[in-house]
Design an enzyme around this catalytic site. Structure first.
Site, mmCIF file in Angstrom:
data_model
loop_
_atom_site.group_PDB
_atom_site.id
_atom_site.type_symbol
_atom_site.label_atom_id
_atom_site.label_comp_id
_atom_site.label_asym_id
_atom_site.label_seq_id
_atom_site.Cartn_x
_atom_site.Cartn_y
_atom_site.Cartn_z
ATOM 1 N N GLY A 15 0.822 -1.208 0.000
ATOM 2 C CA GLY A 15 0.000 0.000 0.000
ATOM 3 C C GLY A 15 0.853 1.253 0.000
ATOM 4 N N GLY A 17 -0.303 4.450 0.169
ATOM 5 C CA GLY A 17 -1.052 5.615 0.638
ATOM 6 C C GLY A 17 -0.173 6.418 1.580
ATOM 7 C CG PHE A 18 -1.547 10.093 3.343
ATOM 8 C CD1 PHE A 18 -0.744 11.157 2.947
ATOM 9 C CD2 PHE A 18 -2.873 10.096 2.973
ATOM 10 C CE1 PHE A 18 -1.275 12.206 2.208
ATOM 11 C CE2 PHE A 18 -3.411 11.133 2.233
ATOM 12 C CZ PHE A 18 -2.612 12.186 1.853
ATOM 13 C CB VAL A 83 -1.547 -8.418 -1.666
ATOM 14 C CG1 VAL A 83 -1.471 -9.592 -0.697
ATOM 15 C CG2 VAL A 83 -0.248 -7.638 -1.665
ATOM 16 C CD GLU A 174 -13.156 18.873 2.603
ATOM 17 O OE1 GLU A 174 -12.669 17.832 2.134
ATOM 18 O OE2 GLU A 174 -12.466 19.803 3.079
ATOM 19 C CG ASP A 304 -7.537 5.199 6.670
ATOM 20 O OD1 ASP A 304 -7.038 5.909 7.562
ATOM 21 O OD2 ASP A 304 -8.127 5.662 5.676
#
Lengths: 429, 429
Positions: A15, A17-18, A83, A174, A304
């Site tokens: 992953g 991501g952040f 994966v 948003e 997350d």
């Protein structure tokens, strides 16, 4: 270092991501071999994803090739793959195209849109987690107006120009604000038969107020601003049914809407459950205070996908700053272990504050006891998001787009594209 | 005007490419009701499409919503729909979602990639006519390198990193040059296991030289520049077979390549033949000197779909300036007819010259007897293309991207996205 004498350990990070990117950036160069796997070739700046959905930005504005981020790190190999399984005994990870042996594994596989057990709703109410989601929403929204413009049946026009955003957290707020602006201001000049400012945007929130983790005054500000943008905000409303072009609330109200977007919940990536790891009710991996997976000291879960109440009793939220902090912390823990140094103290989440924008020149911002609303909060939001965006080129593109939009009230990416899925793309020669 | 007294005539324009848009822009406001139909919601600036394919630009940089172009014209209705048939007797045009009655019809339906009768080659060698094509090529090219980076088999790596561009006209030359730069310079830093500068780019041209309509000196300059960019230019070479990851030339040479892009031929949009209109060998409509379709004085055909040798004996080429001129001319003819004024003289094509860019800071340019190559020609190319691009926002985005690319050798849109096809998008409520 004794490390360089023996075989270097192999860390597989799943992953980009952040969390995954922060781990790789924070991990000391040369201490191990790292393979970073992601099913995409880019790192996505998710906080601005809703602006791709509302045609403000192009996908490439908020996505940076993973290889480019790590082009100077000779110890990091980037793999585009997905994966499918992990053999914990032999420490082998299976992907669609190949397998890899690991010594340490960092699971940063993130979350996906969750429907609280009503997975069939996904068919009618898509989420907003990836670029594909955002482009689908953009195509749908713009197509709905194209259809409505030339539709002779007023009830169909009403349905086509009704948008329902489910979920009153930052993403829902948003997105609803951006849809309010799009319909009230931006698209107005483009259509002649329909008045796009008559389009209806609903924001459905199950809790009694928007943005529940924020101070009530900020929730109220956000609600007022959304109402000014023409958004019909319904708090304390629960969705009980989602069908084709229809959504039903717990008070019996049925809204006919061609566009339903689900921002109400997230759940851990299904891979965690599939692997048989200890997960909570929402499919997130319950980790130990040092972010290791119970029973697997060689596996970390960050971002997350990790469920954790930190050493100070704070429930770590599923937000970008938490993922960044977890990535850096896991890198510190693993580096200490490989160097034979003492173990760092347990992970503590540092809340840098929260912010959300509500349309043009309005935002809410909360940092500790400081609360701010309005134009200054919005400027703060702009600066923080630009600063966090990866890639200098992206920063300039996004800033340019924002300046244009602010001056011209025009969205830069109002085109409907649906690339054919290319079957050959998946073939190897 | 007597026109306003009686019912205004209804003109249906099919296609919002250069021809269709030019017709609408040139047609006097208020003289008739115009409906402009296109299957996309945007006008595409095709001359820069190859830069979307090579990850230089984003789709929205070179596409402008059709509605925005005509937002001030109250006499123009824009429809996103696809024509399926026309009843010439009752003057009714059938589309996927509705039918329209017309008094005059302007067919500006353009061309598509042509395979000289070998339509099965399309499966293995896609063309470059629309945004979907460009995104498919981009995804394929970037995915090929992702695969190659982690592929253990050298022969597969060779196949994955071999690119064949078929066709030595401007599109083929520009695309091959851009691929040469992408592989030689841009991607180089991103990959560690493969040397992207070892990637092979072939340009296959059936004629004895590149850019046949240009002066031989310019053809030779283009060839040399391409060779400098590492492109293997094969002139006087005809493709005899295209299979999965394989192409065979008439000299028996077989090239194994995972990426084959067809820029060799165009043919008229299949709708022209389907309608039973008089077409030439390549499916283009043979028009009269005033661009009307023989036997149908109420129908004009303009742009790439029209086959015409003009009043001065010049075969009008299928290029953007010709489409623009035809669009304006047809508007003049029809406006004169509606106003009861004398018929303008037959259409004469004015050749403003041709230009093609070959990678970084190199181009060829030919205007009448003036010929230019190198940096100045490239600056000329930049200025002309920026000036022609529709939309101020787009001009700035593209210029920004170009400046970045020139300084940093980095492409701005190197992300692989394949949106799911959204079945619901096609449903009406």
């Amino acid at each position: 270092m004794t490390q360089s004498a023996s075989r270097r350990k192999h860390i597989v990070v799943v992953g980009a991501g952040f969390g995954g990117v922060a781990f790789c950036q924070a991990f000391p160069e040369g201490l191990a071999d790292i393979t970073l796997v992601d099913r995409n070739n880019y790192h996505l700046f998710q906080p601005l994803l809703y602006q791709v959905a509302t045609a403000d930005l192009s996908p490439s504005d908020i996505a940076e090739p993973i290889r480019t981020i790590f082009d100077r790190r000779r110890d990091i190999t980037v793999l585009m793959d997905e994966v499918t399984g992990i053999d914990f005994q032999s420490r082998i990870i299976t992907m669609r195209r190949r397998t890899l042996q690991y010594d340490y594994l960092v699971l940063a596989i993130g979350a996906r849109t969750g429907y609280f057990g009503n997975d069939d709703w996904a068919r009618y109410a898509g989420g907003l987690k990836g670029i594909e989601d955002a482009l689908n929403i953009r195509n749908r929204v713009l197509s709905a107006f194209e259809e409505a413009e030339n539709c002779p049946d007023p009830s169909q026009v009403k349905c086509l120009t009704t948008f329902v955003v489910v979920g009153g957290g930052p993403t829902g707020v948003e997105l609803a604000g951006a849809l309010g602006e799009l319909t009230r201001r931006v698209l107005r000049r483009d259509f002649k038969n329909i008045d796009t400012s008559q389009a209806r945007v609903f924001l459905i929130q199950s809790a009694p107020r928007l943005l529940p983790p924020y101070h009530p005054a900020l929730s109220e500000y956000a609600r007022q601003k959304l109402v000014q943008l023409g958004v019909d905000v319904r708090v304390s409303s629960r969705v009980v049914r989602v069908g084709p072009h229809q959504i039903e609330l717990d008070n019996g109200k049925i809204i006919e809407a061609a566009n339903i977007i689900w921002c109400a919940g997230v759940e851990g990536h299904p891979l965690a459950r599939k692997l048989g790891l200890p997960t909570d009710r929402t499919g997130r991996i319950q980790v130990e205070p040092d972010l290791r997976v119970p029973g697997h000291p060689e596996i970390f879960a960050i971002g997350d996908i990790a469920a954790l109440t930190d050493a100070k009793g704070v429930v770590v939220p599923g937000v970008a700053p938490a993922a960044l902090q977890m990535g850096r912390y896991a890198a510190r823990v693993l580096a200490a272990e490989l160097r034979g140094r003492p173990k760092p103290p347990p992970f503590v989440y540092f809340d840098k504050g929260s912010m959300a924008t509500i349309g043009r020149a309005a935002a809410v911002l909360e940092v500790g006891k400081l609360r701010m609303t309005g134009f200054l909060a919005w400027i703060g939001w702009l600066i923080v998001h630009l600063a966090m965006l990866v890639g200098f080129n992206n920063k300039v593109s996004v800033l340019t787009e924002w300046i244009f939009r602010y001056i011209t009230y025009r969205q830069g990416a109002r085109i409907i594209t649906t690339p054919r899925t290319d079957e050959l793309l998946q073939e190897t020669p």
